[in-house]
Design an enzyme around this catalytic site. Sequence first.
Site, PDB file in Angstrom:
ATOM      1  N   ASP A 241       0.858  -1.184   0.000  1.00  0.00           N
ATOM      2  CA  ASP A 241       0.000   0.000   0.000  1.00  0.00           C
ATOM      3  C   ASP A 241       0.891   1.231   0.000  1.00  0.00           C
ATOM      4  OD1 ASP A 241      -1.758   2.078   0.491  1.00  0.00           O
ATOM      5  OD2 ASP A 241      -2.898   0.994   2.020  1.00  0.00           O
ATOM      6  N   HIS A 242       0.891   1.960  -1.126  1.00  0.00           N
ATOM      7  CA  HIS A 242       1.802   3.099  -1.271  1.00  0.00           C
ATOM      8  C   HIS A 242       1.422   4.262  -0.366  1.00  0.00           C
ATOM      9  CE1 HIS A 242       5.162   4.991  -2.964  1.00  0.00           C
ATOM     10  NE2 HIS A 242       5.014   4.659  -4.222  1.00  0.00           N
ATOM     11  N   ARG A 243       0.226   4.250   0.229  1.00  0.00           N
ATOM     12  CA  ARG A 243      -0.121   5.285   1.201  1.00  0.00           C
ATOM     13  C   ARG A 243       0.699   5.119   2.474  1.00  0.00           C
ATOM     14  NH1 ARG A 243      -6.373   4.194   1.987  1.00  0.00           N
ATOM     15  NH2 ARG A 243      -5.428   2.140   2.295  1.00  0.00           N
TER      16      ARG A 243
END
Length: 444
Positions: free
Chosen positions: A416-418
């Site tokens: 998850d790039h967040r």
Amino acid sequence: MSTQTFHLPDVGEGLTEAEIVQWRVGPGDTIAVNDVIVEIETAKSLVELPSPFEGVIGELLAAEGDTVTVGAPIITISGGEADASAGLSEHGEKPAEADAGGAVLVGYGTGGAVTSRRSKPAPRDEAVRASAGVVAKPPVRKLARDLGVDLAQVTASGPAGEVTRDDVVRHADQASVFRNIATPDRPAEREQTIPVPVAVASVAAPALVEGREEAIPVKGVRKATSSAMVRSAYTAPHVSVWTDVDATRTMELVKRLKASPDFADIKVSPLLIMARAVIWAVRRTPLVGAAWIDREDGTAEIRVRNYVNLGIAAATPRGLLVPNIKDAQDMNMRELAKALEKLTLTAREGKTSPADQQGGTITITNIGVFGMDAGTPIINPGESGIVAMGTIRQKPWVVDGEVRPRFVTTVSGSFDHRVIDGDGMSRFIADIASILEEPALLLD
């Protein structure tokens, strides 16, 4: 002695708010126009804000770390004169909410008597000194300097008498050189609406062909899984990375463990070494085991979990299940091997309880058992990473400058790039690879 208030300006990138990172001045400091007074962080970058006023710093109205909305007052400056256009909007208009300027950055026009600490102008600038009071944006001013154009002599066509880039190009004798940067005329209307085709309603499913087709109802585990995967795929921005690994020593260790009396009653496979490697790598990069939490008030937080509930994706007759081993970080090699065996057998028998599938922090999917080399798996909801282990097969591999047959696998993962950036996810996968190459480092 008058007191000027500087309001947080719009730095021209869709800014609605910014964080005060560092004040470069303090109460009582004397400053000149264009001196940097504060460093702010927007959603895109760090920006140094220059002062549109000269004088003595009065009060800092926002503390370092505060988030301030555009137009809010952030500092007062007493005495001196203001930049002639510091209070103009990008169209040359005075903002309604600011009585003394600060709605835009310095550079949208400066008064002729302004004191500047910039270097002495080059000879070409002599031709444009008289243009300092003209309303024009910084890129337009730079273009005018490059062409030696006096902005005061240019006929403005922009709103409120603003000089545009096209105005400068048309005025310059060298305009023909810049045909490639000419832009179309500004449309008369400020906005345009482009119709979007209405989504076509779902087409009715064709009739089932008896004897040739079979309908499988989507319900139970399969329905829950499909819903979770769609939610994850369209909520968490997935990024995948992978690397090839020489797993020859992992295979040698598995062979020795199978022959060990301590593991005589336990199934041992490369998945055991993979699990140990993941647990170790999580400790070095904790964000891969964190969770993105959306709060009810619209804010969000990243919750770092200092434990590992290791999920193992299992294909069962009921569909995909992801039970997890609670507190796997506290287990030794034998305990982890027994937990993996129990988890796998329970899942295959369809006896995995809901509690065993909740609270996972990171998941392993062993696609190698299906002969697959690598994949880009979808993250299990509530987690921020999933690791895929490809099949292990002999391949030619360069060792000490010589090509030799080695057991090679591919380790891949989605994140998850967040929650985690590229350097973290890359380091995590690299750590797993290093253990598969030399698993003896983790023996206890």
